[in-house]
Design an enzyme around this catalytic site. Structure first.
Site, short mmCIF file in Angstrom:
data_model
loop_
_atom_site.label_atom_id
_atom_site.label_comp_id
_atom_site.label_asym_id
_atom_site.label_seq_id
_atom_site.Cartn_x
_atom_site.Cartn_y
_atom_site.Cartn_z
N GLU A 80 -1.88 -0.74 -2.73
CA GLU A 80 -3.12 -0.89 -4.00
C GLU A 80 -3.52 0.67 -3.78
O GLU A 80 -3.75 1.20 -2.61
CB GLU A 80 -4.20 -1.84 -3.66
CG GLU A 80 -5.25 -1.77 -4.55
CD GLU A 80 -5.08 -2.01 -6.01
OE1 GLU A 80 -6.07 -2.55 -6.52
OE2 GLU A 80 -4.08 -1.60 -6.59
N ASP A 108 -0.39 -5.89 -3.06
CA ASP A 108 -1.50 -4.85 -2.65
C ASP A 108 -1.33 -4.11 -1.42
O ASP A 108 -1.34 -3.00 -1.02
CB ASP A 108 -2.86 -5.45 -2.34
CG ASP A 108 -3.43 -5.85 -4.09
OD1 ASP A 108 -3.50 -5.26 -4.71
OD2 ASP A 108 -3.59 -7.29 -3.99
#
Length: 252
Positions: A80, A108
């Protein structure tokens, strides 16, 4: 809301959020609730990764100070916050190196200790509802899901919370602080309600250019995770300028 975001979050998180929104043709000055949500999600991802390493024996350890020991490896790979091309490059590299199944959607984080991708969620609603939405979207048992709420609740795949209790408590405390700061400025209701958000947007557009009061708590510390990402998207001079201009709103 835009003023609050720029005052409450680390400048580098704000910059990453702006880049992410512009990549999808969104304007942080107009979609301010989304701007706040992205900054919050980014900060949680970085806090999730902070201080966690793997030693020579393959054990997960927590090191809170910069350690010259080069044999320590970061436990989490942060996906992310990177542009999509770079993010998929990182994911492909991890899959080629570890043999992990390539996810359909960008996750992420990657956990080198548990050898799994992680999807982090931050919700303003019930955690179990948001968890089910994430699970239905991802449709993969290989990606671990961990959801946090602004009320201190959390939910994770098979009740496996990955981190120690203290690390998770730091994240929950930060989320609660963000909620309290929003509420003190009359922003929380618009953050959780689309109808209220429209009203707030009209107010924001009328008062653009005015500085809101400074928050009582500001995240000034640069996350170790951000220090890793920083060279990829920002040179040191630009970073120094951002830090120098941090909290530039004058007191009324």
């Amino acid at each position: 809301m835009e003023d609050f975001v720029r005052q409450c979050f680390n400048p580098m998180i704000v910059e990453l959020a702006e880049k992410a929104m512009k990549e999808y043709g969104e304007d942080p000055k107009i979609e301010t609730n989304k701007f706040a949500a992205i900054c919050t999600h980014l900060e949680v991802c970085f806090m999730y990764s902070d201080f966690h390493f793997i030693n020579e024996q393959g054990e997960s350890i927590i090191v809170e100070l910069d350690d010259p020991n080069a044999l320590l490896k970061h436990r989490f790979e942060i996906i992310e916050g990177r542009d999509r091309t770079m993010a998929w490059t990182v994911v492909n590299s991890i899959c080629n190196t570890t043999g992990a199944e390539k996810p359909k959607f960008l996750p992420d984080l990657y956990d080198y200790k548990e050898n799994r991708f992680i999807e982090i969620g931050v919700t303003r609603r019930e955690v179990h509802i948001y968890y089910l939405e994430k699970a239905n979207k991802i449709k993969s048992e290989k990606t671990h899901i961990h959801i946090f709420s602004f009320t201190g609740e959390e939910m994770a795949t098979k009740a496996d919370y990955t981190l120690d209790e203290e690390s998770r408590a730091r994240i929950k405390t930060r989320l609660f602080t963000i909620r309290q700061e929003m509420a003190s400025r009359g922003l929380w209701d618009s953050f959780v309600s689309p109808k209220e958000a429209k009203k707030q947007l009209k107010k924001d557009l009328k008062s653009q250019g005015q500085c809101a009061g400074s928050p009582t708590k500001v995240s000034r510390r640069t996350s170790p995770a951000l220090r890793i990402l920083e060279p990829m998207w920002m040179d040191s001079n630009r970073t120094a300028t951002l830090r120098a201009s941090f909290l530039k709103c004058p007191k009324k």
